[in-house]
Write a protein that holds these residues in place. Structure first.
Motif, PDB file in Angstrom:
ATOM      1  N   GLY A  91      30.232  42.403  17.462  1.00  0.00           N
ATOM      2  CA  GLY A  91      30.327  43.837  17.658  1.00  0.00           C
ATOM      3  C   GLY A  91      29.058  44.582  17.317  1.00  0.00           C
ATOM      4  N   VAL A  92      28.472  44.267  16.159  1.00  0.00           N
ATOM      5  CA  VAL A  92      27.256  44.960  15.727  1.00  0.00           C
ATOM      6  C   VAL A  92      26.104  44.783  16.723  1.00  0.00           C
ATOM      7  CG1 VAL A  92      25.488  45.049  13.919  1.00  0.00           C
ATOM      8  CG2 VAL A  92      27.908  44.905  13.292  1.00  0.00           C
ATOM      9  N   PRO A  93      25.890  43.588  17.301  1.00  0.00           N
ATOM     10  CA  PRO A  93      24.770  43.438  18.243  1.00  0.00           C
ATOM     11  C   PRO A  93      24.881  44.289  19.498  1.00  0.00           C
ATOM     12  CG  PRO A  93      25.458  41.293  17.443  1.00  0.00           C
ATOM     13  CD  PRO A  93      26.497  42.275  16.987  1.00  0.00           C
ATOM     14  N   CYS A  94      26.028  44.930  19.747  1.00  0.00           N
ATOM     15  CA  CYS A  94      26.141  45.785  20.931  1.00  0.00           C
ATOM     16  C   CYS A  94      25.155  46.945  20.884  1.00  0.00           C
ATOM     17  CB  CYS A  94      27.566  46.317  21.056  1.00  0.00           C
ATOM     18  SG  CYS A  94      28.777  45.042  21.473  1.00  0.00           S
ATOM     19  N   VAL A  95      24.641  47.244  19.686  1.00  0.00           N
ATOM     20  CA  VAL A  95      23.588  48.254  19.579  1.00  0.00           C
ATOM     21  C   VAL A  95      22.379  47.838  20.417  1.00  0.00           C
ATOM     22  CG1 VAL A  95      22.059  49.455  17.959  1.00  0.00           C
ATOM     23  CG2 VAL A  95      24.403  48.900  17.291  1.00  0.00           C
ATOM     24  N   GLY A  96      22.186  46.522  20.574  1.00  0.00           N
ATOM     25  CA  GLY A  96      21.071  46.036  21.382  1.00  0.00           C
ATOM     26  C   GLY A  96      21.139  46.516  22.812  1.00  0.00           C
ATOM     27  N   GLY A  97      22.342  46.710  23.348  1.00  0.00           N
ATOM     28  CA  GLY A  97      22.457  47.225  24.700  1.00  0.00           C
ATOM     29  C   GLY A  97      21.904  48.630  24.826  1.00  0.00           C
ATOM     30  N   GLY A 117      14.995  39.411  33.018  1.00  0.00           N
ATOM     31  CA  GLY A 117      15.908  38.410  33.549  1.00  0.00           C
ATOM     32  C   GLY A 117      15.681  37.038  32.950  1.00  0.00           C
ATOM     33  N   THR A 118      14.434  36.712  32.644  1.00  0.00           N
ATOM     34  CA  THR A 118      14.133  35.429  32.000  1.00  0.00           C
ATOM     35  C   THR A 118      14.659  35.396  30.574  1.00  0.00           C
ATOM     36  OG1 THR A 118      12.161  35.159  33.365  1.00  0.00           O
ATOM     37  CG2 THR A 118      12.270  33.870  31.336  1.00  0.00           C
ATOM     38  N   LEU A 119      14.463  36.477  29.843  1.00  0.00           N
ATOM     39  CA  LEU A 119      14.902  36.509  28.446  1.00  0.00           C
ATOM     40  C   LEU A 119      16.422  36.414  28.327  1.00  0.00           C
ATOM     41  CD1 LEU A 119      12.521  39.249  26.989  1.00  0.00           C
ATOM     42  CD2 LEU A 119      12.414  36.773  26.635  1.00  0.00           C
ATOM     43  N   ARG A 120      17.157  36.896  29.321  1.00  0.00           N
ATOM     44  CA  ARG A 120      18.622  36.815  29.252  1.00  0.00           C
ATOM     45  C   ARG A 120      19.105  35.381  29.109  1.00  0.00           C
ATOM     46  NH1 ARG A 120      21.308  38.854  34.253  1.00  0.00           N
ATOM     47  NH2 ARG A 120      19.817  37.387  34.998  1.00  0.00           N
ATOM     48  N   GLY A 121      18.360  34.438  29.674  1.00  0.00           N
ATOM     49  CA  GLY A 121      18.820  33.056  29.650  1.00  0.00           C
ATOM     50  C   GLY A 121      18.370  32.251  28.446  1.00  0.00           C
ATOM     51  N   CYS A 122      17.725  32.898  27.491  1.00  0.00           N
ATOM     52  CA  CYS A 122      17.118  32.154  26.372  1.00  0.00           C
ATOM     53  C   CYS A 122      17.908  32.212  25.079  1.00  0.00           C
ATOM     54  CB  CYS A 122      15.707  32.689  26.110  1.00  0.00           C
ATOM     55  SG  CYS A 122      14.565  32.483  27.496  1.00  0.00           S
ATOM     56  N   PRO A 135      24.304  31.932   6.976  1.00  0.00           N
ATOM     57  CA  PRO A 135      23.285  31.519   7.957  1.00  0.00           C
ATOM     58  C   PRO A 135      23.810  31.487   9.391  1.00  0.00           C
ATOM     59  CG  PRO A 135      23.193  30.121   6.016  1.00  0.00           C
ATOM     60  CD  PRO A 135      24.431  30.948   5.875  1.00  0.00           C
ATOM     61  N   GLY A 136      25.013  30.997   9.563  1.00  0.00           N
ATOM     62  CA  GLY A 136      25.594  30.981  10.906  1.00  0.00           C
ATOM     63  C   GLY A 136      25.857  32.371  11.432  1.00  0.00           C
ATOM     64  N   LEU A 137      26.300  33.256  10.542  1.00  0.00           N
ATOM     65  CA  LEU A 137      26.531  34.634  10.951  1.00  0.00           C
ATOM     66  C   LEU A 137      25.234  35.300  11.397  1.00  0.00           C
ATOM     67  CD1 LEU A 137      28.770  36.776  11.144  1.00  0.00           C
ATOM     68  CD2 LEU A 137      28.160  37.485   8.825  1.00  0.00           C
ATOM     69  N   LEU A 138      24.145  35.026  10.677  1.00  0.00           N
ATOM     70  CA  LEU A 138      22.848  35.594  11.056  1.00  0.00           C
ATOM     71  C   LEU A 138      22.365  35.048  12.394  1.00  0.00           C
ATOM     72  CD1 LEU A 138      20.974  35.609   7.615  1.00  0.00           C
ATOM     73  CD2 LEU A 138      21.883  37.574   8.882  1.00  0.00           C
ATOM     74  N   ILE A 139      22.626  33.767  12.668  1.00  0.00           N
ATOM     75  CA  ILE A 139      22.237  33.195  13.957  1.00  0.00           C
ATOM     76  C   ILE A 139      22.926  33.937  15.097  1.00  0.00           C
ATOM     77  CG2 ILE A 139      22.428  31.152  15.432  1.00  0.00           C
ATOM     78  CD1 ILE A 139      22.014  29.443  12.948  1.00  0.00           C
ATOM     79  N   VAL A 140      24.234  34.163  14.945  1.00  0.00           N
ATOM     80  CA  VAL A 140      24.980  34.846  16.003  1.00  0.00           C
ATOM     81  C   VAL A 140      24.509  36.290  16.153  1.00  0.00           C
ATOM     82  CG1 VAL A 140      27.265  35.554  16.794  1.00  0.00           C
ATOM     83  CG2 VAL A 140      26.966  33.351  15.659  1.00  0.00           C
ATOM     84  N   LEU A 141      24.319  36.977  15.020  1.00  0.00           N
ATOM     85  CA  LEU A 141      23.867  38.366  15.077  1.00  0.00           C
ATOM     86  C   LEU A 141      22.516  38.485  15.786  1.00  0.00           C
ATOM     87  CD1 LEU A 141      24.836  39.608  11.499  1.00  0.00           C
ATOM     88  CD2 LEU A 141      25.689  40.553  13.655  1.00  0.00           C
ATOM     89  N   ALA A 142      21.578  37.612  15.420  1.00  0.00           N
ATOM     90  CA  ALA A 142      20.230  37.699  15.996  1.00  0.00           C
ATOM     91  C   ALA A 142      20.232  37.372  17.477  1.00  0.00           C
ATOM     92  CB  ALA A 142      19.290  36.761  15.241  1.00  0.00           C
ATOM     93  N   GLN A 144      22.755  37.411  19.663  1.00  0.00           N
ATOM     94  CA  GLN A 144      23.499  38.375  20.466  1.00  0.00           C
ATOM     95  C   GLN A 144      22.752  39.693  20.598  1.00  0.00           C
ATOM     96  OE1 GLN A 144      26.599  37.759  22.199  1.00  0.00           O
ATOM     97  NE2 GLN A 144      25.600  35.816  21.762  1.00  0.00           N
ATOM     98  N   PHE A 145      22.084  40.114  19.530  1.00  0.00           N
ATOM     99  CA  PHE A 145      21.306  41.352  19.613  1.00  0.00           C
ATOM    100  C   PHE A 145      20.175  41.200  20.630  1.00  0.00           C
ATOM    101  CE2 PHE A 145      17.732  44.022  18.312  1.00  0.00           C
ATOM    102  CZ  PHE A 145      18.340  45.270  18.254  1.00  0.00           C
ATOM    103  N   ALA A 146      19.439  40.083  20.557  1.00  0.00           N
ATOM    104  CA  ALA A 146      18.343  39.864  21.497  1.00  0.00           C
ATOM    105  C   ALA A 146      18.863  39.760  22.925  1.00  0.00           C
ATOM    106  CB  ALA A 146      17.575  38.601  21.113  1.00  0.00           C
ATOM    107  N   LEU A 147      19.999  39.079  23.104  1.00  0.00           N
ATOM    108  CA  LEU A 147      20.586  38.937  24.432  1.00  0.00           C
ATOM    109  C   LEU A 147      20.954  40.301  25.015  1.00  0.00           C
ATOM    110  CD1 LEU A 147      21.903  37.289  26.745  1.00  0.00           C
ATOM    111  CD2 LEU A 147      23.973  37.180  25.337  1.00  0.00           C
ATOM    112  N   LEU A 148      21.577  41.152  24.206  1.00  0.00           N
ATOM    113  CA  LEU A 148      22.018  42.441  24.716  1.00  0.00           C
ATOM    114  C   LEU A 148      20.852  43.399  24.953  1.00  0.00           C
ATOM    115  CD1 LEU A 148      25.275  42.831  22.634  1.00  0.00           C
ATOM    116  CD2 LEU A 148      25.069  42.451  25.088  1.00  0.00           C
ATOM    117  N   VAL A 149      19.771  43.250  24.200  1.00  0.00           N
ATOM    118  CA  VAL A 149      18.571  44.033  24.514  1.00  0.00           C
ATOM    119  C   VAL A 149      18.050  43.647  25.894  1.00  0.00           C
ATOM    120  CG1 VAL A 149      16.163  44.430  23.897  1.00  0.00           C
ATOM    121  CG2 VAL A 149      17.906  44.452  22.115  1.00  0.00           C
ATOM    122  N   ALA A 150      17.966  42.338  26.157  1.00  0.00           N
ATOM    123  CA  ALA A 150      17.481  41.877  27.459  1.00  0.00           C
ATOM    124  C   ALA A 150      18.406  42.330  28.589  1.00  0.00           C
ATOM    125  CB  ALA A 150      17.349  40.355  27.457  1.00  0.00           C
ATOM    126  N   ILE A 151      19.705  42.252  28.361  1.00  0.00           N
ATOM    127  CA  ILE A 151      20.657  42.698  29.385  1.00  0.00           C
ATOM    128  C   ILE A 151      20.553  44.207  29.587  1.00  0.00           C
ATOM    129  CG2 ILE A 151      23.119  42.966  29.874  1.00  0.00           C
ATOM    130  CD1 ILE A 151      23.587  40.267  28.588  1.00  0.00           C
TER     131      ILE A 151
END
Length: 240
Positions: A91-97, A117-122, A135-142, A144-151
């Motif tokens: 939920g929090v990474p939606c700020v990336g959008g 478009g390239t970054l979306r797939g990374c 640590p796992g929570l931070l992986i997902v947060l980071a 997802q945030f980067a993914l939603l910025v690219a999207i």
């Protein structure tokens, strides 16, 4: 008086005549919508500029959505995350959008479309290596945030480019075909990845989706077209 009383003809005829027309109207509307979708597909597939964007969007969106239920089972079950932690992670990474949408106002052109478009797939592959705890929570947060910025950057650029490449009289059909194809692809890939996870495991299925996403930018690379040779002027005719 012995005279037989009959209902007025107008009370019966219009209703009876309206039934076939009312029944035919939804059928005709459905046929028209189906014809519009097929017309949109024909236009998209015939366009050398829209076609790669179309297939890239279908695959990226479908593969990202296919991993969503797998991550829910993995995090809430095997890794022991609480529902609150799972909600925070996605939920929090939606700020990336929102951040991406703001950045899209400053960028434009094919280069920005290709980079976003390239970054979306990374950012899907790291999800296969999520571990329990913080640590796992931070992986997902980071990721997802980067993914939603690219999207957030890619989506408005894609919408703009699609409208530029589509004549006004074909916009509705193109968007209808695009939307229908996206829904069908997402449904098929979600079912397929659920079956894959049942066979090879959750992490392996998420990793397979992430690996395929790394290849999707290849669809955005436009091949160089050979320049059209300019016509050679005919030699002047000798005058007599």
């Amino acid at each position: 008086t012995g005279r037989e009383v009959r209902p007025p003809a107008a009370a019966v005829t219009p209703g009876a005549a309206a039934l076939p027309a009312a029944a035919a109207t939804p059928r005709a509307a459905t046929s028209a919508r189906v014809a519009d979708v097929f017309a949109g597909w024909r236009f998209i597939l015939a366009s050398p500029d829209l076609r790669p964007l179309f297939f890239n969007t279908l695959l990226v969106n479908g593969l990202i959505m296919a991993t969503a239920p797998l991550m829910a089972v993995l995090m809430l079950g095997e890794l022991g995350f609480s529902p609150l932690e799972y909600a925070v992670a996605f939920g929090v990474p939606c700020v990336g959008g929102i951040v991406g949408a703001r950045l899209a106002r400053r960028w434009s052109g094919d280069r920005a479309l290709l980079v976003a478009g390239t970054l979306r797939g990374c950012f899907a592959l790291p999800l296969a290596f999520v571990v329990p705890g913080a640590p796992g929570l931070l992986i997902v947060l980071a990721t997802q945030f980067a993914l939603l910025v690219a999207i957030g950057v890619f989506s408005p650029l894609l919408a703009t480019r699609r409208l530029q490449l589509t004549p006004d009289d074909r916009v509705a059909r193109t968007l209808a075909a695009w939307t229908v194809s996206g829904s069908l692809t997402t449904a098929l890939l979600t079912a397929a990845w659920g079956a894959l996870a049942a066979v090879v495991g959750l992490r392996e299925a998420v990793g397979a989706a992430g690996a395929l996403l790394l290849l999707t930018p290849l669809l955005l690379v436009r091949p160089r077209r050979a320049p059209t040779p300019s016509p050679v002027p005919a030699p002047p005719r000798p005058t007599r």
